[in-house]
Write an enzyme that holds these catalytic residues in place. Structure first.
Site, PDB file in Angstrom:
ATOM      1  N   PHE A 143      58.862  90.489 176.308  1.00 50.52           N
ATOM      2  CA  PHE A 143      58.559  89.836 175.034  1.00 50.52           C
ATOM      3  C   PHE A 143      59.369  88.533 174.994  1.00 50.52           C
ATOM      4  CE2 PHE A 143      58.782  89.260 170.405  1.00 50.52           C
ATOM      5  CZ  PHE A 143      57.446  89.434 170.090  1.00 50.52           C
ATOM      6  N   ASP A 178      66.296  96.272 176.077  1.00 54.13           N
ATOM      7  CA  ASP A 178      65.626  96.077 174.786  1.00 54.13           C
ATOM      8  C   ASP A 178      64.760  97.317 174.555  1.00 54.13           C
ATOM      9  OD1 ASP A 178      63.829  95.451 172.760  1.00 54.13           O
ATOM     10  OD2 ASP A 178      63.594  93.356 173.374  1.00 54.13           O
ATOM     11  N   TYR A 202      61.608  98.808 162.760  1.00 51.34           N
ATOM     12  CA  TYR A 202      60.360  98.687 161.980  1.00 51.34           C
ATOM     13  C   TYR A 202      59.141  99.162 162.757  1.00 51.34           C
ATOM     14  CZ  TYR A 202      60.601  94.174 164.492  1.00 51.34           C
ATOM     15  OH  TYR A 202      60.748  93.213 165.454  1.00 51.34           O
ATOM     16  N   LYS A 203      59.329  99.587 164.020  1.00 56.23           N
ATOM     17  CA  LYS A 203      58.179 100.060 164.803  1.00 56.23           C
ATOM     18  C   LYS A 203      58.097 101.584 164.653  1.00 56.23           C
ATOM     19  CE  LYS A 203      58.611  96.204 168.091  1.00 56.23           C
ATOM     20  NZ  LYS A 203      57.373  95.464 167.851  1.00 56.23           N
ATOM     21  N   ARG A 263      45.759  96.876 172.153  1.00 58.41           N
ATOM     22  CA  ARG A 263      46.914  97.762 172.225  1.00 58.41           C
ATOM     23  C   ARG A 263      46.752  98.881 171.200  1.00 58.41           C
ATOM     24  NH1 ARG A 263      52.953  95.419 171.641  1.00 58.41           N
ATOM     25  NH2 ARG A 263      52.215  95.295 169.507  1.00 58.41           N
TER      26      ARG A 263
END
Ligand SMILES: Cc1ncc(COP(=O)(O)O)c(C=O)c1O
Length: 423
Positions: free
Chosen positions: A129, A210, A235-236, A383
């Site tokens: 990312f 990460d 938040y995922k 995704r």
């Protein structure tokens, strides 16, 4: 071998037998959509909302006194949440803290470990990312190292995955830090953290990760694997809400290091309010906090960690693996014009699946308009993340059938295939 049953009734039967079915009652999905985007933003849950409302009420009732008088006191939210996050990532309580954002934590930890290392290079990979590279380049530049020299980017052989051997080939005695994701954000490949850490240590380099796409859905053993440091967001899969506080881990062997980005919230708490001119870091991972803990973006995590603890991270992983296996089988069976870009071996797969198609952007938008929330990652990935907290087999079935209908009706041709992608 039993024939794979791709019918809706078979999906319902699987749901009826699932041990985690009760969990989904605690969450609500927007407009009752089939929500497959929990690796971008987890959905609203009653536990997160109740914890947030409690903090707001404490603000109303206690004002500034809430820093010490609220239950729990706001002052040490970071440490308290860190203690509980330690179980989720396989660490000791003092090794974790909730603080900052993922990107800020990459800045401070990569900076810290660059300062501590003999080498001057950071090994990353081309499928990362991008925020990770932005932060690392800046930390190299801040130390007078040209990122063109200092950032070593491991290439992918197939455009989907990164081989551990390729990482090993890129590490040498000038390596300061090997920084990799636990799970690639696009293809969903799960990395072997233990093996990568060993490779780094063979060259006296540090290993950092990460965990944005694994925390809350894949168990880790950070301490046991001797990982040096890690960062993540909540938040995922942790469902703590948009912009929720990040988290980090530092192995206890490194508690003597000075944070690269110091701030008063990371000061030794015994003397923090003496407001001394010199910074004395806390004696553990809480030293990497920077400014005042953002109470309202941290509070929901207390609620969602209750859910993680009640379900158990190992059970969540078992359910997640079963859901992604089922999803891959359905794609094979029902969507011959698509390919699966995610490794098929469960131990090399995180919580989401990349369904590849040249018109992935248009397909994703057509699907969203039909009540199935997925996301698009350029150039060709739809995704799909069946979060084990609130997604069942029938939802997965609906997502795949939704794609089947869109393709059969050519409905995606109505959507211009511009790139559109949000985190
Ligand atoms: C692997 C990874 N790292 C970092 C981020 C974002 O970092 P931040 O939480 O600072 O916005 C994302 C966002 O989706 C991500 O996928």
């Amino acid at each position: 071998m039993d024939e794979f049953d791709a019918s809706q009734s078979a999906a319902r039967m699987r749901d009826a037998e699932s041990s985690l079915t009760g969990l989904r009652e605690r969450f609500s999905t927007p407009a009752d959509a089939v929500y497959m985007d929990g690796n971008s933003l987890g959905v609203h849950g009653e536990d997160a909302a109740a914890a947030l409302e409690r903090a707001v009420e404490q603000w109303r009732e206690l004002g500034i006194e809430a820093w010490t008088a609220a239950d729990p006191p706001w002052f040490d939210y970071g440490e308290r949440l860190g203690d509980r996050l330690a179980d989720v990532v396989g660490a000791k309580p003092a090794e974790c803290v909730a603080a900052n954002s993922t990107t800020v934590n990459i800045h401070t930890l990569v900076g810290t470990f660059l300062d501590a290392a003999d080498g001057e290079r950071v090994v990353v990979n081309e499928l990362d990312f991008p925020t990770d590279h932005y932060a690392i380049r800046a930390q190299l530049r801040a130390r007078g190292i040209d990122p063109a020299e200092g950032l070593v980017v491991v290439e992918s052989e197939d455009g989907h995955t990164i081989e551990t051997d390729a990482i090993a080939a890129a590490v040498d005695d000038d390596t300061a830090v090997v920084f990799m994701p636990s799970v690639l954000y696009r293809s969903g490949q799960l990395f072997d953290l233990e093996a990568i850490t060993e490779i780094a240590h063979e060259h006296d380099a540090f290993a950092g990760f990460d965990l944005a796409h694994s925390v809350g859905v894949v168990p880790h053993d950070l301490h046991f694997d001797e990982v040096d440091f890690a960062v993540w967001c909540s938040y995922k899969y942790l469902n703590a809400g948009p912009g929720a506080i990040g988290g980090l881990y530092v192995h206890e062997n490194h508690f003597d290091l000075d944070p690269a980005l110091p701030g008063w919230w990371g000061h030794d708490s015994a003397t923090q309010f003496e407001l001394r001119p010199e910074f004395t870091p806390a004696a553990d991972a809480s030293a990497y906090q920077i400014g005042t803990v953002p109470v309202f973006s941290a509070a929901p995590l207390f609620g969602t960690l209750d859910v993680v603890e009640a379900a158990g991270i190992d059970e969540l992983r078992r359910h997640s693996v079963a859901l992604t296996r089922y999803l891959i089988s359905l794609v094979d069976e029902r969507l011959p014009e698509c390919t699966v870009g995610t490794p098929r071996e469960a131990e090399r797969r995180g919580g989401h699946v990349a369904i590849e198609h040249p018109e992935a952007g248009a397909l994703s938008r057509a699907l969203r308009d039909r009540g199935v929330v997925v996301d698009y990652r350029p150039p060709d990935v739809v995704r799909v993340a069946p979060s084990p907290y609130y997604v069942g087999y029938e939802d997965v079935w609906r997502a795949v059938e939704g794609l089947r209908v869109v393709l059969d009706e050519d409905a995606h041709l109505d959507y211009a295939d511009e790139s559109e992608s949000v985190t």
